[in-house]
Design a protein around this motif. Structure first.
Motif, PDB file in Angstrom:
ATOM      1  N   PHE A  51       0.818  -1.156   0.052  1.00 36.93           N
ATOM      2  CA  PHE A  51      -0.044  -0.115  -0.039  1.00 36.93           C
ATOM      3  C   PHE A  51       0.890   1.323   0.221  1.00 36.93           C
ATOM      4  O   PHE A  51       0.553   2.101  -0.707  1.00 36.93           O
ATOM      5  N   CYS A  52       1.927   1.386   0.852  1.00 31.07           N
ATOM      6  CA  CYS A  52       2.750   2.348   0.985  1.00 31.07           C
ATOM      7  C   CYS A  52       3.421   2.634  -0.261  1.00 31.07           C
ATOM      8  O   CYS A  52       3.511   3.733  -0.812  1.00 31.07           O
ATOM      9  N   GLY A  53       3.926   1.609  -1.151  1.00 32.50           N
ATOM     10  CA  GLY A  53       4.794   1.685  -2.443  1.00 32.50           C
ATOM     11  C   GLY A  53       3.667   2.516  -3.257  1.00 32.50           C
ATOM     12  O   GLY A  53       3.985   3.402  -4.021  1.00 32.50           O
ATOM     13  N   ILE A  54       2.633   1.704  -3.473  1.00 36.90           N
ATOM     14  CA  ILE A  54       1.846   2.038  -4.652  1.00 36.90           C
ATOM     15  C   ILE A  54       1.147   3.877  -4.262  1.00 36.90           C
ATOM     16  O   ILE A  54       1.113   4.664  -4.996  1.00 36.90           O
ATOM     17  N   SER A  55       0.776   3.805  -3.024  1.00 38.36           N
ATOM     18  CA  SER A  55       0.134   5.334  -2.688  1.00 38.36           C
ATOM     19  C   SER A  55       1.460   6.310  -3.000  1.00 38.36           C
ATOM     20  O   SER A  55       1.000   7.485  -3.331  1.00 38.36           O
ATOM     21  N   GLY A  56       2.575   6.111  -2.292  1.00 36.85           N
ATOM     22  CA  GLY A  56       3.861   6.748  -2.515  1.00 36.85           C
ATOM     23  C   GLY A  56       3.962   7.426  -4.122  1.00 36.85           C
ATOM     24  O   GLY A  56       4.042   8.483  -4.495  1.00 36.85           O
ATOM     25  N   LEU A  57       3.981   6.236  -5.045  1.00 36.48           N
ATOM     26  CA  LEU A  57       4.118   6.549  -6.245  1.00 36.48           C
ATOM     27  C   LEU A  57       3.174   7.524  -6.870  1.00 36.48           C
ATOM     28  O   LEU A  57       3.296   8.282  -7.613  1.00 36.48           O
ATOM     29  N   ALA A  58       1.839   7.079  -6.466  1.00 38.39           N
ATOM     30  CA  ALA A  58       0.752   7.797  -7.078  1.00 38.39           C
ATOM     31  C   ALA A  58       0.708   9.379  -6.467  1.00 38.39           C
ATOM     32  O   ALA A  58       0.360  10.188  -7.255  1.00 38.39           O
ATOM     33  N   PHE A  59       1.227   9.566  -5.269  1.00 38.25           N
ATOM     34  CA  PHE A  59       1.243  10.819  -4.814  1.00 38.25           C
ATOM     35  C   PHE A  59       2.321  11.742  -5.397  1.00 38.25           C
ATOM     36  O   PHE A  59       2.046  12.723  -5.841  1.00 38.25           O
ATOM     37  N   LEU A  60       3.467  11.180  -5.664  1.00 32.83           N
ATOM     38  CA  LEU A  60       4.348  11.737  -6.299  1.00 32.83           C
ATOM     39  C   LEU A  60       4.168  12.078  -7.889  1.00 32.83           C
ATOM     40  O   LEU A  60       4.319  13.020  -8.427  1.00 32.83           O
ATOM     41  N   GLY A  61       3.516  10.888  -8.592  1.00 32.41           N
ATOM     42  CA  GLY A  61       3.157  10.928  -9.916  1.00 32.41           C
ATOM     43  C   GLY A  61       2.093  11.736 -10.205  1.00 32.41           C
ATOM     44  O   GLY A  61       1.900  12.446 -11.105  1.00 32.41           O
ATOM     45  N   GLY A  62       1.236  11.912  -9.214  1.00 34.68           N
ATOM     46  CA  GLY A  62      -0.162  12.789  -9.508  1.00 34.68           C
ATOM     47  C   GLY A  62       0.212  14.048  -9.821  1.00 34.68           C
ATOM     48  O   GLY A  62      -0.472  14.585 -10.944  1.00 34.68           O
ATOM     49  N   SER A  63       1.194  14.704  -9.245  1.00 36.33           N
ATOM     50  CA  SER A  63       1.418  16.041  -9.492  1.00 36.33           C
ATOM     51  C   SER A  63       2.380  16.238 -10.973  1.00 36.33           C
ATOM     52  O   SER A  63       1.961  16.935 -11.823  1.00 36.33           O
ATOM     53  N   TYR A  64       3.095  15.001 -11.347  1.00 41.30           N
ATOM     54  CA  TYR A  64       3.706  15.485 -12.540  1.00 41.30           C
ATOM     55  C   TYR A  64       2.879  15.227 -13.812  1.00 41.30           C
ATOM     56  O   TYR A  64       2.860  15.832 -14.878  1.00 41.30           O
ATOM     57  N   MET A  65       2.015  14.084 -13.633  1.00 43.40           N
ATOM     58  CA  MET A  65       0.854  13.861 -14.655  1.00 43.40           C
ATOM     59  C   MET A  65       0.131  15.209 -14.849  1.00 43.40           C
ATOM     60  O   MET A  65      -0.326  15.464 -15.928  1.00 43.40           O
ATOM     61  N   CYS A  66      -0.395  15.586 -13.560  1.00 44.51           N
ATOM     62  CA  CYS A  66      -1.327  16.822 -13.597  1.00 44.51           C
ATOM     63  C   CYS A  66      -0.587  17.940 -14.481  1.00 44.51           C
ATOM     64  O   CYS A  66      -1.354  18.545 -15.461  1.00 44.51           O
ATOM     65  N   GLU A  67       0.632  18.258 -14.369  1.00 46.64           N
ATOM     66  CA  GLU A  67       1.259  19.274 -15.179  1.00 46.64           C
ATOM     67  C   GLU A  67       1.495  18.741 -16.559  1.00 46.64           C
ATOM     68  O   GLU A  67       1.323  19.879 -17.470  1.00 46.64           O
ATOM     69  N   ALA A  68       1.603  17.441 -16.920  1.00 50.19           N
ATOM     70  CA  ALA A  68       1.656  17.329 -18.240  1.00 50.19           C
ATOM     71  C   ALA A  68       0.161  17.334 -18.792  1.00 50.19           C
ATOM     72  O   ALA A  68       0.094  18.106 -20.017  1.00 50.19           O
ATOM     73  N   PHE A  69      -0.831  16.944 -18.044  1.00 50.54           N
ATOM     74  CA  PHE A  69      -2.172  17.210 -18.875  1.00 50.54           C
ATOM     75  C   PHE A  69      -2.555  18.510 -18.746  1.00 50.54           C
ATOM     76  O   PHE A  69      -3.305  19.085 -19.765  1.00 50.54           O
ATOM     77  N   ARG A  70      -2.265  19.602 -17.823  1.00 50.86           N
ATOM     78  CA  ARG A  70      -2.537  20.707 -17.912  1.00 50.86           C
ATOM     79  C   ARG A  70      -1.940  21.574 -19.040  1.00 50.86           C
ATOM     80  O   ARG A  70      -2.612  22.035 -19.942  1.00 50.86           O
ATOM     81  N   SER A  71      -0.769  21.270 -19.314  1.00 52.26           N
ATOM     82  CA  SER A  71      -0.242  22.027 -20.629  1.00 52.26           C
ATOM     83  C   SER A  71      -0.871  21.450 -21.774  1.00 52.26           C
ATOM     84  O   SER A  71      -1.091  22.386 -22.717  1.00 52.26           O
ATOM     85  N   GLY A  72      -1.204  20.305 -21.952  1.00 50.15           N
ATOM     86  CA  GLY A  72      -2.021  20.030 -23.165  1.00 50.15           C
ATOM     87  C   GLY A  72      -3.513  20.657 -23.116  1.00 50.15           C
ATOM     88  O   GLY A  72      -3.790  20.959 -24.269  1.00 50.15           O
TER      89      GLY A  72
END
Lengths: 260, 219
Positions: free
Chosen positions: B87-108
């Motif tokens: 749980f820790c690994g998955i949620s940590g990766l999602a927490f970190l990745g969410g912001s990077y993915m957000c920026e990618a989609f936002r620029s699009g």
């Protein structure tokens, strides 16, 4: 170009679109200052005026793309409001074509045209496609159904945009300088489509800089300057004896004195 | 290098690779969902939510994944939320990745000219329909290069999972080195397995990009 048949009874046709005391301002600067305008069923009204006079803004306000600060816009007596709950229903009755090419680049011509009929009007795909093809035929683009917008010329794109609006069976069409971004040799093919619509008795509100076209197609010419309607005349009167000095000066810009 | 040792270690690394891929892809999938939701909030400038999303993005991008993992692994149980390494690994990766993915989609999303929504709206489409059929598909194709770069970046970040005792590739390699001092073989297998995971993602990314370019989306 005889498009005046069946237009004798114009003054008795019911008012379709009505603009009452419309006020629009951007950041405190008033762009439209109390516009009154009635468009009757089957009437073609052309709006002209110097750039920045608020012509395009007026069309955008009619379609509720811009919030207005005063007055009202009525279609068939129904008020058009930016946050009104029947806005999407009313917008289907108003077809709009813009100056810049606004086709959806990720969809084919056919999908561009049939997207709204299917998703908004819940019409079956087959029926929407059949009508799309027959409309494309009327504008001479039946061979382009499977093409993407980037494969079309500017004039072809604008004709598709017109078809995309027509397929929703609008009661009134708004044209916002649809030829302004076109190369000169493509202007004619788009204007011809609009003339054809006028002959069919469509109600249209047209913003344009093509004065000869305006003269040929209009039942009435509206001259807009600094947010006010300064003239509202039949085309022959407007182009030969406009009532205001500003309209005269404006028309003068389209004439050239002989050099020799 | 002793090939018999490599053959012997192979099953251990294969297991670890499966775990890495499973946790990585799950975390990335959640990150993409979080990213899309946040990007839409920012695009429409939804009050209150917009502020929360901005705060989350700054927090997530400006702290290391290791710190985020420690916070989830050791911190959450202290306030009564029990966790486990997966749980820790998955949620940590999602927490970190969410912001990077957000920026990618936002620029699009922001690359799509306003006339696109206006013309769709003037056809009577609802806001949701405009987003779904007109704006989002175009924004997505523009975001693909950034999105694929993020997928690769996040997949590599899984190597930090070993710090919260998830038996991923990195953990396995360090474990074997510590136990048997088979440094060369372990590191060799580590590199090979990361390549086996990441190369296909890279290739898929460039194929996707090329396809979208040929389709001429957003042009």
């Amino acid at each position: 170009m005889d498009i005046t048949d069946n237009k004798e009874n114009m003054t008795e046709a019911p008012v379709l679109l009505s603009v009452r005391g419309l006020v629009k301002s951007f950041d405190g600067k008033t762009v439209l200052d109390g516009i009154d305008l009635d468009v009757r069923q089957g009437e073609v009204v052309v709006i002209v005026g110097p750039s920045g006079c608020g012509k395009s803004t007026l069309l955008r306000c009619i379609n509720a793309l811009e919030p207005i600060q005063g007055g009202e816009v009525l279609l068939d007596g129904q008020k058009i409001e930016k946050d009104g709950k029947n806005l999407t229903a009313i917008r289907q009755k108003i077809g709009m074509v813009f100056q810049s090419y606004d086709l959806f680049p990720h969809l084919t011509v056919l999908d561009n045209i049939t997207l709204a009929p299917q998703k908004v009007q819940k019409r079956p795909r087959r029926e929407a496609e059949e009508e799309a093809i027959s409309l494309l035929k009327r504008v001479g683009l039946e061979g382009k159904a499977g093409s993407y917008p980037r494969e079309l010329s500017g004039g072809q794109k604008q004709r598709v945009a017109i078809v995309r609006a027509l397929i929703l069976h609008p009661e009134v069409m708004l044209f916002d300088e649809v030829t302004a971004a076109l190369d000169p040799e493509m202007v004619r093919e788009v204007l011809d489509v609009i003339l054809q619509l006028a002959r069919q008795g469509r109600t249209m509100l047209i913003v344009t800089h093509e004065m000869q076209f305006a003269r040929a197609i209009a039942d009435r010419v509206i001259f807009l300057d600094e947010g006010h309607v300064l003239e509202d005349l039949p085309p022959e009167r407007f182009f030969t004896e406009p009532g205001t000095e500003r309209a005269k000066n404006f028309l003068h810009m389209f004439e050239f004195e002989a050099v020799r | 290098m002793d090939w018999t040792v490599i053959a012997e270690y192979m099953p251990l690394f294969r297991e670890a690779a499966f775990l890495t891929v499973r946790l990585g892809l799950t975390g990335i999938a959640i990150a993409i969902a979080v990213g899309i939701a946040c990007a839409v909030v920012l695009y429409y400038r939804i009050p209150v939510l917009k502020t929360l999303v901005s705060f989350y993005i700054e927090l997530s991008r400006n702290t290391p994944l290791l710190v985020q993992l420690f916070f989830i692994y050791y911190g959450l149980p202290k306030i009564g939320i029990s966790t486990n390494p997966v749980f820790c690994g998955i949620s940590g990766l999602a927490f970190l990745g969410g912001s990077y993915m957000c920026e990618a989609f936002r620029s699009g999303l922001e690359a799509i000219p306003p006339i696109q929504s206006e013309s769709a709206e003037s056809l009577g489409m609802s806001r949701l329909q405009v987003m779904r059929y007109v704006i989002f598909p175009q924004a997505l194709s523009i975001s693909v290069p950034a999105l694929m770069a993020n997928v690769i970046f996040l997949m590599k970040e899984t190597s930090i999972f070993s710090a919260v005792s998830i038996m991923d590739l990195m953990f396995t390699a360090k474990d074997l080195i510590g136990l048997y001092y088979r440094t060369t073989e372990s590191l060799f297998l580590l590199v090979v397995f990361y390549l086996i995971i990441l190369l296909p993602i890279s290739i898929l990314g460039s194929l996707l990009e090329r396809r979208l370019r040929y389709a001429g989306f957003g042009a």
